[in-house]
Design a protein around this motif. Structure first.
Motif, PDB file in Angstrom:
ATOM      1  N   PRO A 250      -1.422  -3.934  -7.436  1.00 27.11           N
ATOM      2  CA  PRO A 250      -0.993  -5.311  -7.194  1.00 27.11           C
ATOM      3  C   PRO A 250       0.257  -5.633  -8.016  1.00 27.11           C
ATOM      4  CG  PRO A 250      -3.313  -5.203  -7.851  1.00 27.11           C
ATOM      5  CD  PRO A 250      -2.722  -3.862  -8.108  1.00 27.11           C
ATOM      6  N   ASP A 251       1.073  -6.520  -7.475  1.00 23.87           N
ATOM      7  CA  ASP A 251       2.264  -6.984  -8.172  1.00 23.87           C
ATOM      8  C   ASP A 251       2.023  -8.432  -8.592  1.00 23.87           C
ATOM      9  OD1 ASP A 251       4.751  -7.936  -8.977  1.00 23.87           O
ATOM     10  OD2 ASP A 251       5.840  -6.869  -7.396  1.00 23.87           O
ATOM     11  N   PRO A 252       1.958  -8.708  -9.903  1.00 24.53           N
ATOM     12  CA  PRO A 252       1.637 -10.065 -10.351  1.00 24.53           C
ATOM     13  C   PRO A 252       2.742 -11.079 -10.062  1.00 24.53           C
ATOM     14  CG  PRO A 252       2.237  -8.689 -12.223  1.00 24.53           C
ATOM     15  CD  PRO A 252       2.141  -7.781 -11.036  1.00 24.53           C
ATOM     16  N   GLU A 253       3.930 -10.631  -9.711  1.00 24.52           N
ATOM     17  CA  GLU A 253       5.049 -11.544  -9.508  1.00 24.52           C
ATOM     18  C   GLU A 253       5.474 -11.679  -8.047  1.00 24.52           C
ATOM     19  OE1 GLU A 253       8.179 -10.310 -12.108  1.00 24.52           O
ATOM     20  OE2 GLU A 253       7.105 -10.929 -13.923  1.00 24.52           O
ATOM     21  N   THR A 254       5.219 -10.674  -7.240  1.00 25.34           N
ATOM     22  CA  THR A 254       5.594 -10.736  -5.829  1.00 25.34           C
ATOM     23  C   THR A 254       4.461 -11.372  -5.016  1.00 25.34           C
ATOM     24  OG1 THR A 254       6.983  -8.766  -6.004  1.00 25.34           O
ATOM     25  CG2 THR A 254       6.220  -9.360  -3.808  1.00 25.34           C
ATOM     26  N   PRO A 255       4.751 -12.318  -4.132  1.00 25.43           N
ATOM     27  CA  PRO A 255       3.702 -12.918  -3.308  1.00 25.43           C
ATOM     28  C   PRO A 255       2.953 -11.845  -2.511  1.00 25.43           C
ATOM     29  CG  PRO A 255       5.732 -14.169  -3.093  1.00 25.43           C
ATOM     30  CD  PRO A 255       6.075 -12.932  -3.856  1.00 25.43           C
ATOM     31  N   MET A 256       1.639 -11.982  -2.429  1.00 21.14           N
ATOM     32  CA  MET A 256       0.832 -11.037  -1.685  1.00 21.14           C
ATOM     33  C   MET A 256       1.309 -10.933  -0.238  1.00 21.14           C
ATOM     34  SD  MET A 256      -2.125  -9.133  -2.145  1.00 21.14           S
ATOM     35  CE  MET A 256      -3.294  -9.998  -3.210  1.00 21.14           C
ATOM     36  N   GLU A 257       1.781 -12.055   0.316  1.00 21.78           N
ATOM     37  CA  GLU A 257       2.256 -12.053   1.704  1.00 21.78           C
ATOM     38  C   GLU A 257       3.410 -11.070   1.901  1.00 21.78           C
ATOM     39  OE1 GLU A 257       0.095 -15.831   1.070  1.00 21.78           O
ATOM     40  OE2 GLU A 257       1.610 -14.707  -0.070  1.00 21.78           O
ATOM     41  N   GLU A 258       4.281 -10.945   0.889  1.00 19.42           N
ATOM     42  CA  GLU A 258       5.411 -10.022   1.014  1.00 19.42           C
ATOM     43  C   GLU A 258       4.948  -8.576   0.969  1.00 19.42           C
ATOM     44  OE1 GLU A 258       9.561  -8.765  -1.260  1.00 19.42           O
ATOM     45  OE2 GLU A 258       8.766 -10.785  -1.532  1.00 19.42           O
ATOM     46  N   THR A 259       4.058  -8.261   0.016  1.00 16.62           N
ATOM     47  CA  THR A 259       3.572  -6.888  -0.107  1.00 16.62           C
ATOM     48  C   THR A 259       2.802  -6.464   1.136  1.00 16.62           C
ATOM     49  OG1 THR A 259       3.453  -7.107  -2.513  1.00 16.62           O
ATOM     50  CG2 THR A 259       2.202  -5.315  -1.518  1.00 16.62           C
ATOM     51  N   MET A 260       1.894  -7.327   1.607  1.00 17.10           N
ATOM     52  CA  MET A 260       1.124  -6.985   2.801  1.00 17.10           C
ATOM     53  C   MET A 260       2.019  -6.976   4.038  1.00 17.10           C
ATOM     54  SD  MET A 260      -1.787  -6.269   1.618  1.00 17.10           S
ATOM     55  CE  MET A 260      -1.056  -5.853   0.011  1.00 17.10           C
ATOM     56  N   GLY A 261       3.034  -7.827   4.047  1.00 15.16           N
ATOM     57  CA  GLY A 261       3.985  -7.812   5.150  1.00 15.16           C
ATOM     58  C   GLY A 261       4.725  -6.499   5.242  1.00 15.16           C
ATOM     59  N   ALA A 262       5.011  -5.896   4.089  1.00 13.21           N
ATOM     60  CA  ALA A 262       5.668  -4.590   4.080  1.00 13.21           C
ATOM     61  C   ALA A 262       4.742  -3.514   4.645  1.00 13.21           C
ATOM     62  CB  ALA A 262       6.107  -4.231   2.665  1.00 13.21           C
ATOM     63  N   LEU A 263       3.449  -3.571   4.287  1.00 14.25           N
ATOM     64  CA  LEU A 263       2.496  -2.602   4.845  1.00 14.25           C
ATOM     65  C   LEU A 263       2.387  -2.777   6.353  1.00 14.25           C
ATOM     66  CD1 LEU A 263      -0.434  -2.594   2.237  1.00 14.25           C
ATOM     67  CD2 LEU A 263       1.524  -1.043   2.388  1.00 14.25           C
ATOM     68  N   ASP A 264       2.338  -4.030   6.801  1.00 14.75           N
ATOM     69  CA  ASP A 264       2.284  -4.310   8.231  1.00 14.75           C
ATOM     70  C   ASP A 264       3.513  -3.742   8.935  1.00 14.75           C
ATOM     71  OD1 ASP A 264       1.389  -5.874  10.688  1.00 14.75           O
ATOM     72  OD2 ASP A 264       3.311  -6.849  10.261  1.00 14.75           O
ATOM     73  N   GLN A 265       4.678  -3.939   8.342  1.00 13.83           N
ATOM     74  CA  GLN A 265       5.905  -3.422   8.948  1.00 13.83           C
ATOM     75  C   GLN A 265       5.896  -1.900   8.993  1.00 13.83           C
ATOM     76  OE1 GLN A 265       9.554  -5.208   7.572  1.00 13.83           O
ATOM     77  NE2 GLN A 265      10.807  -3.473   8.254  1.00 13.83           N
ATOM     78  N   ALA A 266       5.364  -1.259   7.928  1.00  9.42           N
ATOM     79  CA  ALA A 266       5.284   0.205   7.905  1.00  9.42           C
ATOM     80  C   ALA A 266       4.461   0.716   9.079  1.00  9.42           C
ATOM     81  CB  ALA A 266       4.689   0.676   6.578  1.00  9.42           C
ATOM     82  N   VAL A 267       3.352   0.033   9.365  1.00  8.93           N
ATOM     83  CA  VAL A 267       2.495   0.438  10.482  1.00  8.93           C
ATOM     84  C   VAL A 267       3.174   0.139  11.818  1.00  8.93           C
ATOM     85  CG1 VAL A 267       0.293   0.003  11.641  1.00  8.93           C
ATOM     86  CG2 VAL A 267       0.369   0.229   9.146  1.00  8.93           C
ATOM     87  N   ARG A 268       3.733  -1.051  11.964  1.00 11.79           N
ATOM     88  CA  ARG A 268       4.369  -1.430  13.233  1.00 11.79           C
ATOM     89  C   ARG A 268       5.579  -0.556  13.558  1.00 11.79           C
ATOM     90  NH1 ARG A 268       2.396  -5.982  15.451  1.00 11.79           N
ATOM     91  NH2 ARG A 268       1.032  -7.239  14.120  1.00 11.79           N
ATOM     92  N   SER A 269       6.233  -0.037  12.528  1.00  9.33           N
ATOM     93  CA  SER A 269       7.396   0.822  12.745  1.00  9.33           C
ATOM     94  C   SER A 269       7.001   2.232  13.164  1.00  9.33           C
ATOM     95  CB  SER A 269       8.237   0.899  11.465  1.00  9.33           C
ATOM     96  OG  SER A 269       7.527   1.621  10.457  1.00  9.33           O
ATOM     97  N   GLY A 270       5.710   2.566  13.045  1.00  6.03           N
ATOM     98  CA  GLY A 270       5.243   3.909  13.358  1.00  6.03           C
ATOM     99  C   GLY A 270       5.388   4.894  12.223  1.00  6.03           C
ATOM    100  N   LYS A 271       5.835   4.410  11.050  1.00  4.08           N
ATOM    101  CA  LYS A 271       6.000   5.303   9.908  1.00  4.08           C
ATOM    102  C   LYS A 271       4.690   5.508   9.140  1.00  4.08           C
ATOM    103  CE  LYS A 271      10.886   4.135   9.440  1.00  4.08           C
ATOM    104  NZ  LYS A 271      11.944   3.519   8.590  1.00  4.08           N
ATOM    105  N   ALA A 272       3.691   4.700   9.436  1.00  2.00           N
ATOM    106  CA  ALA A 272       2.341   4.855   8.894  1.00  2.00           C
ATOM    107  C   ALA A 272       1.366   4.455   9.985  1.00  2.00           C
ATOM    108  CB  ALA A 272       2.141   3.987   7.653  1.00  2.00           C
ATOM    109  N   LEU A 273       0.209   5.094  10.006  1.00  2.00           N
ATOM    110  CA  LEU A 273      -0.808   4.738  11.001  1.00  2.00           C
ATOM    111  C   LEU A 273      -1.755   3.666  10.480  1.00  2.00           C
ATOM    112  CD1 LEU A 273      -1.789   8.200  12.523  1.00  2.00           C
ATOM    113  CD2 LEU A 273       0.057   6.644  13.175  1.00  2.00           C
ATOM    114  N   TYR A 274      -2.007   3.673   9.168  1.00  2.00           N
ATOM    115  CA  TYR A 274      -2.960   2.743   8.567  1.00  2.00           C
ATOM    116  C   TYR A 274      -2.406   2.221   7.246  1.00  2.00           C
ATOM    117  CZ  TYR A 274      -6.388   5.023  11.698  1.00  2.00           C
ATOM    118  OH  TYR A 274      -7.062   5.532  12.785  1.00  2.00           O
TER     119      TYR A 274
END
Length: 345
Positions: free
Chosen positions: A140-164
């Motif tokens: 976890p990043d205590p300074e970055t909003p959770m929405e940004e971190t999870m948004g990056a994971l979502d983008q990684a999956v939607r881009s096809g660069k990660a499956l999960y």
């Protein structure tokens, strides 16, 4: 010599479903945190990876800064993949993570969108892959909003660069929040990777505890450091060997090898002997034990410095059952021992 995987590789390893997903992981997975950097002979690495896959280990877990130096484990794995495992890509689960220190400056650490997505691109390049199966927020990043971190994971999956998408070392409360955000984005949380062992039982505490939170959101769990950075092996029964992690200050502080902790380890070793297992085998089996309505842990993530050590550890699957008396006896010694290096400050 060209590698050809053993034909019987799926005959002995049990596979467990990851939460409510369609994915299964081997009961024991191989982590490349140690022993796959440039400090380990390439041929030794190759032998470990080949033998692991031959014994049914289909999941190899990495992170951007595994080495030494940073990135070396992924680079070396990329060479092994190209030489040996490319024909078996669809039989493998390959994961990587970002969240710890990787490169200089303000954009090479923690959980920003810029860091996570840049790191994923670099990891794919080092490994020579089009995608990873699981991409984690490593902490976890205590300074970055959770929405940004999870948004990056979502983008990684939607881009096809990660499956999960996965997370590591998040508290139960943070896990529920991360899963909520990911669900709203349309990318479910697949898995959590916490530290967990007989001497590090933080995941069982709280209301909800981590396992209850994961059950609630339908995510799985893969436990890392199940041998307590080596304490739950036979290495420290008679003190601290000169070539051990503790003596070399590699992920285990010698100050953790207290008389009290050694007494606990020796007590657990006596129980393991009564079960006909090594201490390491029992520690892995205990991680995978049934808890409540089923197994709380999907897979135990282990390391290996040699083929012999790997084979010894994987033999844990030969006896995963515990009697009530054994569980009670273990609980006398398997207590919180203040060795969680990843505890949030």
């Amino acid at each position: 010599m060209t590698y050809s995987a053993a034909e019987d590789r799926y005959e002995s390893m049990p596979y467990r479903r990851v939460g409510r997903s369609g994915l299964k992981l081997p009961a024991i997975s191989l982590g490349l945190w140690h022993n796959f950097g440039d400090d380990k002979p390439f041929e030794v690495q190759r032998a470990i990876l080949r033998r692991a896959f031959d014994l049914g280990v289909t999941h190899f877990d990495l992170a951007n800064n595994y080495g030494p130096p940073y990135g070396a484990a992924e680079t070396n794995f990329g060479r092994h993949f190209k030489d040996d495992f490319k024909p078996y890509r669809d039989e493998l689960i390959i994961s990587s993570k970002a969240g710890y220190d990787m490169w200089p400056g303000p954009y090479g650490n923690f959980g920003s969108r810029k860091y996570l997505l840049a790191s994923l691109d670099q990891s794919l390049e080092r490994m020579g892959l089009d995608y990873v199966d699981i991409f984690y927020s490593h902490r976890p990043d205590p300074e970055t909003p959770m929405e940004e971190t999870m948004g990056a994971l979502d983008q990684a999956v939607r881009s096809g660069k990660a499956l999960y998408a996965g997370i590591s070392s998040y508290t139960p409360e943070q896990t529920l929040e991360a899963a909520r955000i990911l669900k709203e984005l349309g990318t479910p949380l697949l898995i959590h990777q916490p530290s967990y062992s007989m001497l590090n039982r933080w995941t069982e505490n709280g209301s909800p505890n981590l396992y209850e939170a994961l059950e609630q959101v339908g995510a799985g769990c893969i436990a890392f450091s199940p041998l307590a950075q080596g304490m739950l092996t036979g290495r420290y029964l008679n003190g601290v060997p000169a070539d051990s992690r503790a003596a070399q200050h590699k992920s285990l502080d010698e100050a953790m090898i207290t008389d009290e902790n050694l007494d606990r380890v020796r007590g657990l070793n006596r129980i393991a002997e009564g079960r006909g297992q090594t201490l390491a085998q029992m520690a892995i089996a205990w991680i995978l034990r049934e808890q409540g309505k089923g197994s709380a842990v999907t897979s135990a993530l282990v390391g290996a410095s040699s083929v012999r050590q790997l084979e010894d550890t994987l033999s844990a699957i030969n006896n995963l059952d515990f009697t009530a008396d054994e569980v009670n006896a273990i609980d006398e010694f398997a207590v919180e021992s203040d060795i969680n290096l990843w505890k949030q400050k």
